[in-house]
Design a protein around this motif. Structure first.
Motif, PDB file in Angstrom:
ATOM      1  N   UNK A 132       0.890  -0.881   0.142  1.00  0.00           N
ATOM      2  CA  UNK A 132      -0.168  -0.180   0.321  1.00  0.00           C
ATOM      3  C   UNK A 132       0.877   1.309  -0.142  1.00  0.00           C
ATOM      4  N   UNK A 133       2.024   1.242  -0.791  1.00  0.00           N
ATOM      5  CA  UNK A 133       2.960   2.529  -0.611  1.00  0.00           C
ATOM      6  C   UNK A 133       3.283   2.301   0.232  1.00  0.00           C
ATOM      7  N   UNK A 134       4.137   1.351   1.100  1.00  0.00           N
ATOM      8  CA  UNK A 134       4.892   1.699   2.429  1.00  0.00           C
ATOM      9  C   UNK A 134       6.059   0.211   2.310  1.00  0.00           C
ATOM     10  N   UNK A 135       7.689   1.313   1.776  1.00  0.00           N
ATOM     11  CA  UNK A 135       8.600   0.321   1.307  1.00  0.00           C
ATOM     12  C   UNK A 135       8.911  -0.224   3.034  1.00  0.00           C
ATOM     13  N   UNK A 136       9.456  -2.028   2.374  1.00  0.00           N
ATOM     14  CA  UNK A 136      10.434  -2.375   3.509  1.00  0.00           C
ATOM     15  C   UNK A 136      11.125  -3.301   2.938  1.00  0.00           C
ATOM     16  N   UNK A 137      12.266  -2.820   3.604  1.00  0.00           N
ATOM     17  CA  UNK A 137      13.546  -3.941   3.355  1.00  0.00           C
ATOM     18  C   UNK A 137      14.315  -4.492   4.344  1.00  0.00           C
ATOM     19  N   UNK A 138      14.956  -5.595   4.204  1.00  0.00           N
ATOM     20  CA  UNK A 138      15.928  -6.383   5.612  1.00  0.00           C
ATOM     21  C   UNK A 138      14.165  -7.539   5.953  1.00  0.00           C
ATOM     22  N   UNK A 139      15.112  -8.796   5.152  1.00  0.00           N
ATOM     23  CA  UNK A 139      14.287  -9.886   5.105  1.00  0.00           C
ATOM     24  C   UNK A 139      13.793 -10.066   6.061  1.00  0.00           C
ATOM     25  N   UNK A 140      14.211  -9.973   8.139  1.00  0.00           N
ATOM     26  CA  UNK A 140      13.921  -9.746   8.903  1.00  0.00           C
ATOM     27  C   UNK A 140      12.174  -9.251   9.333  1.00  0.00           C
ATOM     28  N   UNK A 141      12.961  -7.770   8.762  1.00  0.00           N
ATOM     29  CA  UNK A 141      11.660  -6.579   9.721  1.00  0.00           C
ATOM     30  C   UNK A 141      10.385  -7.584   8.604  1.00  0.00           C
ATOM     31  N   UNK A 142      10.924  -7.556   7.085  1.00  0.00           N
ATOM     32  CA  UNK A 142       9.628  -7.590   5.910  1.00  0.00           C
ATOM     33  C   UNK A 142       8.742  -9.665   6.726  1.00  0.00           C
ATOM     34  N   UNK A 143       9.413 -10.779   6.865  1.00  0.00           N
ATOM     35  CA  UNK A 143       8.671 -11.580   7.654  1.00  0.00           C
ATOM     36  C   UNK A 143       7.829 -11.024   8.896  1.00  0.00           C
ATOM     37  N   UNK A 144       8.660 -10.148   9.349  1.00  0.00           N
ATOM     38  CA  UNK A 144       7.543  -9.806  10.943  1.00  0.00           C
ATOM     39  C   UNK A 144       6.608  -8.391  11.209  1.00  0.00           C
ATOM     40  N   UNK A 145       6.455  -7.735   9.371  1.00  0.00           N
ATOM     41  CA  UNK A 145       6.074  -7.342   9.023  1.00  0.00           C
ATOM     42  C   UNK A 145       4.919  -7.613   8.754  1.00  0.00           C
ATOM     43  N   UNK A 146       5.017  -8.363   7.765  1.00  0.00           N
ATOM     44  CA  UNK A 146       3.738  -9.723   7.346  1.00  0.00           C
ATOM     45  C   UNK A 146       2.946 -10.430   8.348  1.00  0.00           C
ATOM     46  N   UNK A 147       4.014 -10.715   9.832  1.00  0.00           N
ATOM     47  CA  UNK A 147       3.171 -11.414  10.392  1.00  0.00           C
ATOM     48  C   UNK A 147       2.246 -10.056  10.404  1.00  0.00           C
ATOM     49  N   UNK A 148       2.694  -9.354  11.111  1.00  0.00           N
ATOM     50  CA  UNK A 148       1.757  -8.448  11.990  1.00  0.00           C
ATOM     51  C   UNK A 148       0.345  -7.542  11.490  1.00  0.00           C
ATOM     52  N   UNK A 149       0.875  -7.797  10.046  1.00  0.00           N
ATOM     53  CA  UNK A 149      -0.035  -6.648   9.427  1.00  0.00           C
ATOM     54  C   UNK A 149      -1.042  -7.794   9.257  1.00  0.00           C
ATOM     55  N   UNK A 150      -1.067  -8.934   8.522  1.00  0.00           N
ATOM     56  CA  UNK A 150      -1.880 -10.647   8.647  1.00  0.00           C
ATOM     57  C   UNK A 150      -2.018 -11.023   9.376  1.00  0.00           C
ATOM     58  N   UNK A 151      -2.593 -11.000  10.529  1.00  0.00           N
ATOM     59  CA  UNK A 151      -2.590 -11.445  11.952  1.00  0.00           C
ATOM     60  C   UNK A 151      -3.630 -12.499  11.808  1.00  0.00           C
ATOM     61  N   UNK A 152      -4.479 -12.689  10.494  1.00  0.00           N
ATOM     62  CA  UNK A 152      -5.229 -14.270  10.442  1.00  0.00           C
ATOM     63  C   UNK A 152      -4.550 -15.332   9.810  1.00  0.00           C
ATOM     64  N   UNK A 153      -3.077 -15.271   9.635  1.00  0.00           N
ATOM     65  CA  UNK A 153      -2.214 -16.579   8.668  1.00  0.00           C
ATOM     66  C   UNK A 153      -1.650 -17.005  10.310  1.00  0.00           C
ATOM     67  N   UNK A 154      -1.592 -16.535  11.508  1.00  0.00           N
ATOM     68  CA  UNK A 154      -1.076 -17.432  12.314  1.00  0.00           C
ATOM     69  C   UNK A 154       0.448 -17.385  12.977  1.00  0.00           C
ATOM     70  N   UNK A 155       1.283 -16.708  11.889  1.00  0.00           N
ATOM     71  CA  UNK A 155       2.503 -16.739  11.983  1.00  0.00           C
ATOM     72  C   UNK A 155       2.769 -15.311  13.532  1.00  0.00           C
ATOM     73  N   UNK A 156       2.368 -14.775  14.007  1.00  0.00           N
ATOM     74  CA  UNK A 156       3.592 -14.476  15.346  1.00  0.00           C
ATOM     75  C   UNK A 156       2.094 -14.729  16.010  1.00  0.00           C
ATOM     76  N   UNK A 157       3.217 -14.535  17.229  1.00  0.00           N
ATOM     77  CA  UNK A 157       2.155 -15.701  18.402  1.00  0.00           C
ATOM     78  C   UNK A 157       1.897 -14.195  18.871  1.00  0.00           C
ATOM     79  N   UNK A 158       1.011 -14.344  20.283  1.00  0.00           N
ATOM     80  CA  UNK A 158       0.523 -13.288  21.084  1.00  0.00           C
ATOM     81  C   UNK A 158       1.418 -12.325  21.477  1.00  0.00           C
ATOM     82  N   UNK A 159       1.583 -10.981  21.343  1.00  0.00           N
ATOM     83  CA  UNK A 159       2.077  -9.503  21.417  1.00  0.00           C
ATOM     84  C   UNK A 159       2.948 -10.433  23.265  1.00  0.00           C
ATOM     85  N   UNK A 160       2.242 -10.938  24.356  1.00  0.00           N
ATOM     86  CA  UNK A 160       2.638 -11.334  25.182  1.00  0.00           C
ATOM     87  C   UNK A 160       3.539 -12.597  25.214  1.00  0.00           C
ATOM     88  N   UNK A 161       3.204 -12.807  24.437  1.00  0.00           N
ATOM     89  CA  UNK A 161       4.608 -14.287  24.212  1.00  0.00           C
ATOM     90  C   UNK A 161       5.513 -14.761  23.213  1.00  0.00           C
TER      91      UNK A 161
END
Length: 203
Positions: free
Chosen positions: A59-88
């Motif tokens: 959506x016009x926002x640029x993300x670089x660095x593999x680790x950042x991209x993976x973490x970003x995708x897990x956060x913006x698409x939470x229904x994929x279930x690819x990140x634990x709850x924040x407290x975990x």
């Protein structure tokens, strides 16, 4: 119609990590292949001034660095279930940053035949390769996945480094690494991602 996700990559690059992550997320995306002879072109430098792939535009926002991209995708698409709850997320963040820092630096230095002496080990962030691998081995033995009992984005990122290390000989072949890699590399999204990139490379 243009998609919200635009993925800049080369099939023979770290972009394979992000391809895997995108397939795990399951959202549609456009792929733009950047030949290496064009990676420093003005058009691509406008996307990533480092002149490296991969990069992702969402959506016009640029993300670089593999680790950042993976973490970003897990956060913006939470229904994929690819990140634990924040407290975990203690182990999740721990191994993300461990893989992006000590592990990648140690592998790079090994590839370049750079071996810190005892005095230098006080200043480098990874001590020495043996220390990094011993710590990483404990992590893959502690639970089925790096963040615990569930597969997550950190397994895509850190796991890819383990897989490549085993393939190219930059990581010592240990049974625990082989078992972990076999566990995560058999996932359907990984198989699909490889099929796409292998076809692009051969084409």
């Amino acid at each position: 119609m243009a998609k919200d996700l635009v993925f800049y990559t080369n099939p023979m690059s770290r972009g394979r990590i992000v391809r895997w992550m995108l397939e795990e997320v399951g959202e549609s995306y456009d792929t733009k292949i950047i030949p290496y002879e064009e990676i420093k072109s003005p058009d691509y430098l406008a996307v990533n001034p480092m002149g490296k792939v991969p990069a992702l535009v969402h959506k016009g926002r640029t993300i670089t660095e593999c680790a950042a991209i993976c973490a970003y995708l897990a956060d913006v698409f939470p229904n994929a279930g690819l990140a634990p709850p924040p407290e975990s997320r203690a182990a999740y963040y721990r191994w993300f940053f461990f893989a992006a820092g000590p592990l990648e630096t140690a592998i790079t230095n090994k590839t370049l035949n750079v071996v810190p002496n005892e005095e230098q080990r006080r200043t480098v962030g990874y001590d020495r390769m043996e220390t990094v691998l011993d710590v990483l081995e404990l992590a893959v033995q502690e639970a089925p996945y790096l963040a615990g009992n569930e597969f997550s984005a950190v397994d895509v990122y850190a796991g890819s480094q383990i897989g490549w290390g085993l393939q190219f000989g930059t990581i010592e072949r240990r049974k625990s690494f082989e078992d972990y890699w076999a566990r995560i590399s058999s996932r359907p999204a990984k198989q699909k991602a490889d099929e796409i990139d292998n076809a692009l490379y051969q084409g």
